[in-house]
Design an enzyme around this catalytic site. Structure first.
Site, PDB file in Angstrom:
ATOM      1  N   GLU A  55     -54.387  -7.382  16.053  1.00 29.18           N
ATOM      2  CA  GLU A  55     -53.965  -8.748  15.721  1.00 29.18           C
ATOM      3  C   GLU A  55     -54.703  -9.745  16.618  1.00 29.18           C
ATOM      4  O   GLU A  55     -54.443  -9.833  17.813  1.00 29.18           O
ATOM      5  CB  GLU A  55     -52.451  -8.902  15.915  1.00 29.18           C
ATOM      6  CG  GLU A  55     -51.961 -10.316  15.651  1.00 29.18           C
ATOM      7  CD  GLU A  55     -50.529 -10.556  16.127  1.00 29.18           C
ATOM      8  OE1 GLU A  55     -50.202 -11.738  16.381  1.00 29.18           O
ATOM      9  OE2 GLU A  55     -49.753  -9.593  16.247  1.00 29.18           O
ATOM     10  N   ARG A 103     -55.349 -18.732  18.128  1.00 30.29           N
ATOM     11  CA  ARG A 103     -54.979 -19.679  19.181  1.00 30.29           C
ATOM     12  C   ARG A 103     -56.196 -20.270  19.883  1.00 30.29           C
ATOM     13  O   ARG A 103     -56.039 -21.107  20.772  1.00 30.29           O
ATOM     14  CB  ARG A 103     -54.096 -18.982  20.228  1.00 30.29           C
ATOM     15  CG  ARG A 103     -52.780 -18.472  19.660  1.00 30.29           C
ATOM     16  CD  ARG A 103     -51.950 -17.793  20.739  1.00 30.29           C
ATOM     17  NE  ARG A 103     -50.847 -17.035  20.168  1.00 30.29           N
ATOM     18  CZ  ARG A 103     -49.982 -16.325  20.863  1.00 30.29           C
ATOM     19  NH1 ARG A 103     -50.103 -16.267  22.185  1.00 30.29           N
ATOM     20  NH2 ARG A 103     -49.029 -15.661  20.275  1.00 30.29           N
ATOM     21  N   LYS A 138     -41.569  -9.358  11.888  1.00 25.72           N
ATOM     22  CA  LYS A 138     -41.829  -9.450  13.323  1.00 25.72           C
ATOM     23  C   LYS A 138     -40.632 -10.157  13.969  1.00 25.72           C
ATOM     24  O   LYS A 138     -40.234 -11.229  13.511  1.00 25.72           O
ATOM     25  CB  LYS A 138     -43.114 -10.255  13.537  1.00 25.72           C
ATOM     26  CG  LYS A 138     -43.336 -10.781  14.946  1.00 25.72           C
ATOM     27  CD  LYS A 138     -44.649 -11.543  14.990  1.00 25.72           C
ATOM     28  CE  LYS A 138     -44.718 -12.477  16.175  1.00 25.72           C
ATOM     29  NZ  LYS A 138     -46.047 -13.054  16.360  1.00 25.72           N
ATOM     30  N   THR A 158     -50.642 -15.681  14.663  1.00 22.73           N
ATOM     31  CA  THR A 158     -50.363 -17.127  14.758  1.00 22.73           C
ATOM     32  C   THR A 158     -50.776 -17.849  13.474  1.00 22.73           C
ATOM     33  O   THR A 158     -51.342 -18.935  13.502  1.00 22.73           O
ATOM     34  CB  THR A 158     -51.042 -17.759  16.003  1.00 22.73           C
ATOM     35  OG1 THR A 158     -50.989 -16.846  17.101  1.00 22.73           O
ATOM     36  CG2 THR A 158     -50.294 -19.029  16.438  1.00 22.73           C
TER      37      THR A 158
END
Length: 213
Positions: free
Chosen positions: A44, A48, A132, A72
């Site tokens: 992952e 960001r 998640k 994100t």
């Protein structure tokens, strides 16, 4: 053509999904290779940093044995950009219908972030049952996941946020936890100095963490 995955297959591949923050594209490929060598394939890469999409693209192109995803993901545009870069799954810090629909339309498996019962129900209404739990430690940790087993017995979780090599096992022993997400596999200082052997060692340790039977 890459095989399409389900969210549950993404979660079930290894006990840990590394949460990766990259600031230099040059680190992307050797990092991905080091993690794969240690037995961790689901990667992952969080959106960001300005270079995140370029890192996803490089990993997907140069390390075909890795399954690169985008973290994100906060909007339909994020999902679209991630898919265009070669991401094969998406992870979001929360859940909105627009993100859920975008990922569904893109055939991009999504692990939506949830921290409350209402968020679980909203994600379930849109067909998402592999979720998640974020931020896991701050939102109630192991105790919260145990409490959810009753009303949400059909939901599987990937707790992320505050998970370390030290407490990962506590979460993985829970029957509703399939894997955990964590940044401890890719310490920024280790990545910065290019110590890929150390990353592989951390990945091997993570891949060997025992899950509930």
């Amino acid at each position: 053509m890459a095989v399409k995955l389900t969210s549950l297959e993404v979660m079930g591949d290894a006990p840990v999904i590394p949460v990766i923050v990259l600031t230099e594209v040059a680190h992307a490929v050797p990092l991905a290779r080091a993690l794969v060598e240690g037995g961790i394939r689901m990667l992952e890469v969080t959106l960001r940093t300005p270079v995140a999409l370029a890192c996803i693209e490089a990993m997907a192109r140069e390390v075909p044995e890795a399954v690169v995803g985008a973290g994100t993901v906060r909007s339909a545009a994020d999902a679209q950009a991630a898919a265009m870069a070669g991401a094969r799954f998406a992870v979001s810090p929360g859940y909105t219908q627009s993100v859920g629909k975008a990922c569904h339309d893109l055939e991009l498996p999504l692990l939506p972030g949830v921290a409350t019962g209402s968020e679980i129900m909203a994600a379930q209404e849109d067909g998402y049952t592999a979720l998640k739990f974020f931020p896991a430690l701050q939102a109630g940790g192991v105790a919260m996941l145990k409490a959810w087993q009753g009303p949400f017995g059909d939901v599987k979780f990937c707790p992320t946020g505050g998970i370390t090599g030290g407490n990962a096992g506590d979460f993985l022993r829970l029957p509703n936890v399939v894997c955990v997400g964590g940044s401890w596999l890719t310490p920024p200082e280790v990545v910065a100095r290019g110590d890929w052997a150390h990353i592989t060692q951390l990945a091997r340790q993570a891949a060997a963490v025992h899950r509930h039977g």
